[in-house]
Design a protein around this motif. Structure first.
Motif, short mmCIF file in Angstrom:
data_model
loop_
_atom_site.label_atom_id
_atom_site.label_comp_id
_atom_site.label_asym_id
_atom_site.label_seq_id
_atom_site.Cartn_x
_atom_site.Cartn_y
_atom_site.Cartn_z
N UNK A 8 0.65 -1.19 0.27
CA UNK A 8 0.23 -0.32 0.23
C UNK A 8 0.95 1.32 -0.15
N UNK A 9 1.93 0.81 0.25
CA UNK A 9 2.84 2.15 0.45
C UNK A 9 3.85 2.42 -1.34
N UNK A 10 3.59 1.50 -1.41
CA UNK A 10 5.16 1.21 -2.85
C UNK A 10 4.61 2.87 -3.64
N UNK A 11 4.32 3.00 -3.92
CA UNK A 11 4.32 4.66 -4.87
C UNK A 11 3.89 5.46 -4.00
N UNK A 12 4.17 5.34 -3.28
CA UNK A 12 3.77 6.70 -2.29
C UNK A 12 4.61 7.70 -2.80
N UNK A 13 4.47 9.08 -2.77
CA UNK A 13 5.77 9.74 -2.61
C UNK A 13 5.19 10.63 -1.87
N UNK A 14 6.65 11.25 -1.22
CA UNK A 14 6.38 12.07 0.60
C UNK A 14 6.68 13.44 0.60
N UNK A 15 6.84 14.28 1.19
CA UNK A 15 5.88 15.26 1.34
C UNK A 15 7.38 15.75 0.65
N UNK A 16 8.06 16.54 0.23
CA UNK A 16 9.56 17.26 0.36
C UNK A 16 9.23 18.71 0.89
N UNK A 17 10.04 18.43 2.55
CA UNK A 17 9.87 19.52 3.17
C UNK A 17 11.64 20.46 2.32
N UNK A 18 11.04 21.61 3.11
CA UNK A 18 12.32 23.24 2.00
C UNK A 18 13.17 23.11 2.78
N UNK A 19 14.05 23.77 2.18
CA UNK A 19 15.58 23.43 2.82
C UNK A 19 15.88 23.68 4.22
N UNK A 20 16.78 22.51 4.84
CA UNK A 20 17.15 23.17 6.26
C UNK A 20 18.76 23.08 6.08
N UNK A 21 19.92 23.81 4.91
CA UNK A 21 21.01 23.63 4.73
C UNK A 21 21.81 24.07 5.98
N UNK A 22 22.98 23.37 6.00
CA UNK A 22 23.93 23.34 7.61
C UNK A 22 25.43 23.79 6.08
N UNK A 23 25.51 24.03 4.90
CA UNK A 23 27.01 24.50 4.85
C UNK A 23 27.23 25.57 5.02
N UNK A 24 26.00 26.72 5.27
CA UNK A 24 26.37 27.89 5.84
C UNK A 24 25.32 28.97 6.58
N UNK A 25 25.38 29.89 6.57
CA UNK A 25 24.54 30.67 7.15
C UNK A 25 24.13 31.08 5.99
N UNK A 26 22.64 30.79 6.06
CA UNK A 26 21.83 31.52 4.99
C UNK A 26 20.60 32.94 5.03
N UNK A 27 20.37 33.88 4.61
CA UNK A 27 19.25 34.37 4.92
C UNK A 27 18.19 33.71 4.36
N UNK A 28 17.01 33.50 5.71
CA UNK A 28 16.59 32.11 5.50
C UNK A 28 14.92 32.28 5.20
N UNK A 29 14.62 32.48 3.92
CA UNK A 29 13.24 33.14 3.56
C UNK A 29 12.60 32.12 2.63
N UNK A 30 13.08 30.95 2.77
CA UNK A 30 12.28 29.53 2.70
C UNK A 30 10.95 28.55 2.93
#
Ligand SMILES: *Cc1c(COP(=O)(O)O)cnc(C)c1O
Length: 350
Positions: A8-30
């Protein structure tokens, strides 16, 4: 995928959360978080509660329900708190929808509705928006299916008036109408005032946006006591301790600190108007937002390219790679300084 995953889950496409990047400090408006920390009072109560986490949390969230029922003018058995409002939305799909109780929602809206419908094996129909991205209430009147509508809608930010919401709710008395008010505190009219007149209405809200508690995970629903009782059935059949101690007390503090909440909402609304003006002056088409984000495009400029260019300058916004939305970027509203940096980065790019 392992060979053990249920069919029952084989074709499930999960929700894509917005990026929470760790590589640098962003002004995070996403991801439409608040640019402000939680209320100091909320922080203090949460810290105190951390000293008691050897004990289970109160599954009834009594202190939180008490203050919320007062604030929202409903009785205690008309409110249910959940782990983010995503959880109560999923509970609503589980409780009220099935093969014989299909669901409709706008074609452009919060991505999780479709995921929850698929997760729970519920047939769903997506209803197109008007060309100007508004929802046409007539598409939902007397439709005789369960309805999920975000008001203001995401990612457009456009709000529907209470009259239109009421006509949808009144014309579908044998179906559940869920109004997802994640962004209602930034200028739209709440449908909570309708729950005592319509026993098919469920209004959901969250502490993630206007109350600076996205990382604490706290949401809730307000409805007739019968609807709340059905949702409680699901909660107590999945995770009775869905609200942890720190979060419950953070919620109590956030609700108690009305002044801090109102002042932050006002600041965000002011910064939204500042940003919308600046975007218009730069030649953008800006949808009229009542949320803590703006959805905008500029003809001749690709949304994805703009998103990537802004990211290159340390400003993170959200881009949706679908046919209808690909020209746009969604900009969360931050502090005035963040919005000024965003506008400056944009001017450099253009
Ligand atoms: C952010 C959001 C939610 C849920 O957020 P939670 O953090 O789970 O409370 C629900 N609906 C919409 C439209 C949202 O944008």
């Amino acid at each position: 995928m392992s060979r053990f995953l249920s069919d029952k889950y084989k074709n499930l496409t999960a929700y894509t959360p917005g990026e929470q990047p760790q590589d640098q400090q962003y002004i995070k408006l996403n991801t439409n978080e608040s640019p402000f920390p939680p209320s100091p009072f909320a922080q203090r109560l949460a810290r105190q509660a951390a000293g008691d986490v050897q004990l289970y949390s109160d599954p009834e969230c009594r202190e939180l329900v008490a203050i919320a029922s007062e604030k929202f003018g409903v009785s205690k058995d008309q409110i249910l708190f959940t782990n983010g409002s995503d959880e109560i939305l999923n509970f609503a799909f589980m409780a009220f929808c099935d093969k014989n109780r299909p669901v409709v929602f706008p074609q452009v809206t919060y991505g999780f509705y479709k995921v929850f419908a698929e997760l729970n094996g519920i047939p769903y129909e997506e209803i197109s928006l008007n060309p100007d991205f508004t929802i046409n209430p007539n598409d939902y009147t007397g439709i005789n299916k369960n309805i999920f509508i975000a008001n203001p809608n995401a990612p457009t930010g456009i709000a529907m008036g209470l009259d239109d919401i009421e006509s949808i709710v009144a014309s579908n008395p044998d179906n559940i109408v869920v109004i997802d008010e994640a962004y209602v505190d930034f200028g739209a009219e709440s449908a909570v005032s309708l729950v005592d007149r319509y026993n098919n209405l469920l209004v959901t809200q969250t502490f993630s946006k206007s109350r600076s508690l996205a990382g604490a995970r706290l949401g809730f629903g307000i409805a007739s006591k019968e609807i709340i009782s059905d949702l409680r059935l699901i909660k107590y059949s999945t995770n009775p301790y869905n609200i942890n101690r720190m979060t419950m007390y953070a919620g109590v503090g956030a609700l108690a600190d009305e002044e801090y909440f109102e002042s932050n909402c006002k600041t965000v609304i002011g910064n939204r108007e500042f940003t919308a003006d600046a975007l218009s002056k730069l030649g953008f088409d800006v949808l009229p937002s009542k949320a803590n984000f703006i959805f905008a495009k500029k003809s001749g400029i690709d949304g994805k390219e703009l998103y990537l260019n802004l990211k290159g300058k340390g400003v993170l916004v959200r881009h949706f790679d679908t046919a209808l939305l690909k020209d746009y970027i969604r900009i969360s509203i931050g502090s005035r300084q963040q919005m000024e940096s965003f506008v400056q980065a944009l001017e450099e790019i253009l």
